[in-house]
Design a protein around this motif. Sequence first.
Motif, PDB file in Angstrom:
ATOM      1  N   ALA A 222      -4.476   0.152 -12.965  1.00  0.00           N
ATOM      2  CA  ALA A 222      -4.818   1.514 -13.377  1.00  0.00           C
ATOM      3  C   ALA A 222      -3.563   2.375 -13.507  1.00  0.00           C
ATOM      4  O   ALA A 222      -3.413   3.134 -14.488  1.00  0.00           O
ATOM      5  CB  ALA A 222      -5.784   2.133 -12.370  1.00  0.00           C
ATOM      6  N   LEU A 223      -2.648   2.266 -12.539  1.00  0.00           N
ATOM      7  CA  LEU A 223      -1.402   3.025 -12.594  1.00  0.00           C
ATOM      8  C   LEU A 223      -0.559   2.621 -13.798  1.00  0.00           C
ATOM      9  O   LEU A 223       0.007   3.473 -14.490  1.00  0.00           O
ATOM     10  CB  LEU A 223      -0.594   2.803 -11.303  1.00  0.00           C
ATOM     11  CG  LEU A 223      -0.947   3.650 -10.093  1.00  0.00           C
ATOM     12  CD1 LEU A 223      -0.220   3.137  -8.856  1.00  0.00           C
ATOM     13  CD2 LEU A 223      -0.592   5.115 -10.337  1.00  0.00           C
TER      14      LEU A 223
ATOM     15  N   ASN B 273       2.420   6.881  -7.053  1.00  0.00           N
ATOM     16  CA  ASN B 273       1.510   7.964  -7.419  1.00  0.00           C
ATOM     17  C   ASN B 273       2.148   9.325  -7.166  1.00  0.00           C
ATOM     18  O   ASN B 273       2.148  10.212  -8.029  1.00  0.00           O
ATOM     19  CB  ASN B 273       0.235   7.844  -6.578  1.00  0.00           C
ATOM     20  CG  ASN B 273      -1.018   7.877  -7.426  1.00  0.00           C
ATOM     21  OD1 ASN B 273      -0.995   8.317  -8.568  1.00  0.00           O
ATOM     22  ND2 ASN B 273      -2.105   7.407  -6.869  1.00  0.00           N
TER      23      ASN B 273
ATOM     24  N   SER C 252       0.837  -1.210   0.000  1.00  0.00           N
ATOM     25  CA  SER C 252       0.000   0.000   0.000  1.00  0.00           C
ATOM     26  C   SER C 252       0.866   1.252   0.000  1.00  0.00           C
ATOM     27  O   SER C 252       0.560   2.239  -0.695  1.00  0.00           O
ATOM     28  CB  SER C 252      -0.935   0.003   1.209  1.00  0.00           C
ATOM     29  OG  SER C 252      -0.204  -0.027   2.414  1.00  0.00           O
TER      30      SER C 252
ATOM     31  N   LYS D 268      -5.738  -1.314  -8.533  1.00  0.00           N
ATOM     32  CA  LYS D 268      -5.066  -0.014  -8.482  1.00  0.00           C
ATOM     33  C   LYS D 268      -3.753  -0.058  -9.254  1.00  0.00           C
ATOM     34  O   LYS D 268      -3.395   0.895  -9.963  1.00  0.00           O
ATOM     35  CB  LYS D 268      -4.819   0.404  -7.045  1.00  0.00           C
ATOM     36  CG  LYS D 268      -4.248   1.811  -6.915  1.00  0.00           C
ATOM     37  CD  LYS D 268      -4.192   2.284  -5.465  1.00  0.00           C
ATOM     38  CE  LYS D 268      -3.675   3.714  -5.378  1.00  0.00           C
ATOM     39  NZ  LYS D 268      -3.631   4.201  -3.969  1.00  0.00           N
TER      40      LYS D 268
ATOM     41  N   TYR E 124      -4.828  -5.278  -4.187  1.00  0.00           N
ATOM     42  CA  TYR E 124      -4.094  -4.139  -4.730  1.00  0.00           C
ATOM     43  C   TYR E 124      -3.972  -4.182  -6.253  1.00  0.00           C
ATOM     44  O   TYR E 124      -3.511  -3.219  -6.867  1.00  0.00           O
ATOM     45  CB  TYR E 124      -2.685  -4.088  -4.122  1.00  0.00           C
ATOM     46  CG  TYR E 124      -2.666  -3.919  -2.628  1.00  0.00           C
ATOM     47  CD1 TYR E 124      -3.110  -2.738  -2.036  1.00  0.00           C
ATOM     48  CD2 TYR E 124      -2.207  -4.934  -1.791  1.00  0.00           C
ATOM     49  CE1 TYR E 124      -3.087  -2.570  -0.657  1.00  0.00           C
ATOM     50  CE2 TYR E 124      -2.172  -4.778  -0.405  1.00  0.00           C
ATOM     51  CZ  TYR E 124      -2.621  -3.601   0.148  1.00  0.00           C
ATOM     52  OH  TYR E 124      -2.604  -3.442   1.505  1.00  0.00           O
TER      53      TYR E 124
ATOM     54  N   LEU F 125       2.370   1.777  -3.567  1.00  0.00           N
ATOM     55  CA  LEU F 125       1.400   2.330  -4.515  1.00  0.00           C
ATOM     56  C   LEU F 125       1.240   3.830  -4.284  1.00  0.00           C
ATOM     57  O   LEU F 125       1.169   4.619  -5.236  1.00  0.00           O
ATOM     58  CB  LEU F 125       0.049   1.615  -4.360  1.00  0.00           C
ATOM     59  CG  LEU F 125      -0.003   0.178  -4.887  1.00  0.00           C
ATOM     60  CD1 LEU F 125      -1.305  -0.492  -4.459  1.00  0.00           C
ATOM     61  CD2 LEU F 125       0.138   0.139  -6.406  1.00  0.00           C
ATOM     62  N   GLU F 126       1.205   4.223  -3.029  1.00  0.00           N
ATOM     63  CA  GLU F 126       1.116   5.644  -2.679  1.00  0.00           C
ATOM     64  C   GLU F 126       2.360   6.383  -3.159  1.00  0.00           C
ATOM     65  O   GLU F 126       2.281   7.500  -3.693  1.00  0.00           O
ATOM     66  CB  GLU F 126       0.968   5.762  -1.158  1.00  0.00           C
ATOM     67  CG  GLU F 126       0.721   7.166  -0.656  1.00  0.00           C
ATOM     68  CD  GLU F 126       0.578   7.225   0.854  1.00  0.00           C
ATOM     69  OE1 GLU F 126       0.293   8.325   1.380  1.00  0.00           O
ATOM     70  OE2 GLU F 126       0.763   6.186   1.527  1.00  0.00           O
TER      71      GLU F 126
END
Length: 398
Positions: A251-252, A206, A199, A248, A245, A202-203
């Motif tokens: 999408a990234l 971004n 997590s 997401k 996860y 992923l943050e």
Amino acid sequence: MDDFEVSGKSVFVRVDINTPIDPHTGVLLELHRIKEASFTVRHLNGSRIVLGSHQGRVGREDYVSLRQHAKALSEVLGRPVKFVEDVFGEAARTAIKSLKDGDILLLENLRFAAEENFEFTPQEAVKTHLVKNLTPLFDLCVLDAFPTAHRGHPTIVGFPEVLPTCAGYLVAKELKSLNRVVATSKAPYTAVLGGSKVSDRLEAINALIANGRADNVLLTGLIGLVFLRAVGVLKHPLSGDLEKYVPKAAALYHEHRNKFHLPEDVAVEKDGERVEVDVNEVAESDKIYDIGEKTVKKYSKIIKSSGTIFISGPPGAFERKGFEKGTDELLLATASSLGTSIVSGGHLSAALERLGVKDWIDHVSTAGGALVMFLAGQRLPLIEALARSAKRYRAGLT
């Protein structure tokens, strides 16, 4: 910290001695963060020092008591460090009240208290049982936990609202060094992300991409497996809660496809030995513990042609014999590159020490997510808490 008189005062010091734990023995793998925390502690002469830190996350193997941390810190400092198996209950409060000037007390793992596992606004944090119960026992709060600077936990944002608060020496040193390194960084920017905190990664992806700090994103570790699953290379479901996860990550990847580089091969364990297989040949029963040789070579080439390299989280389970290769090779590539290099996280700091190349890196930090957020220009609750406290202190309101 030099602005405050600490002698004879009760001082709460929020440190971060969250340390890698051997999954087989449960003992500390290294003492890097504990040694860093000792610097500020040594300078609080004549005060009654109460240390608070978290260790691990709920449900993970490293979610353990801080009893052995107290023993390790005592050995590093060369003086006794008391330990209480409580955070803010009667046992903790009694132990704090019984301290004499010069004593040091380490509270139990702060995350054993439910509230420290959640993030709050400063106004909400002040109302937590943890902050309300302990505040009357302290004269001063010192924030010296930069690795946790990106989290709005009660001990990070709550105490500074009700106690005079300052930065510890580690936080001050980290910010000074980072500002210097960031000022000299240049493109192309390469982020090498691994480890087990999916997590957080992923943050980080971004934030880094959004702020122009990631021209290349090289994925390893569990986050690499999540992306391999997201693009359809891994056909079988991932273990644990990793599958959640995948959307997401997909999408990234599709939004920034040209920035991502995924593993081409991995190292699995078969009959106790390291065996390398292409990612499209991984069986559902395979236990993946590292990236493979082809991936190492591809990633090393990108690293050495980068203007700035940021690496956070080990590429594999480097504590397992035979599966340290990915971690070691990418760190060596980073150390020998001509670009500005930043290595983040306690695990990688320990690996650099073992390899003897720590001095070859421009900036080494035990911080992980906090460092990512800083590099990406994001707000850090700990820094904002210090700024608010300083403003009140200067205005004479505390």
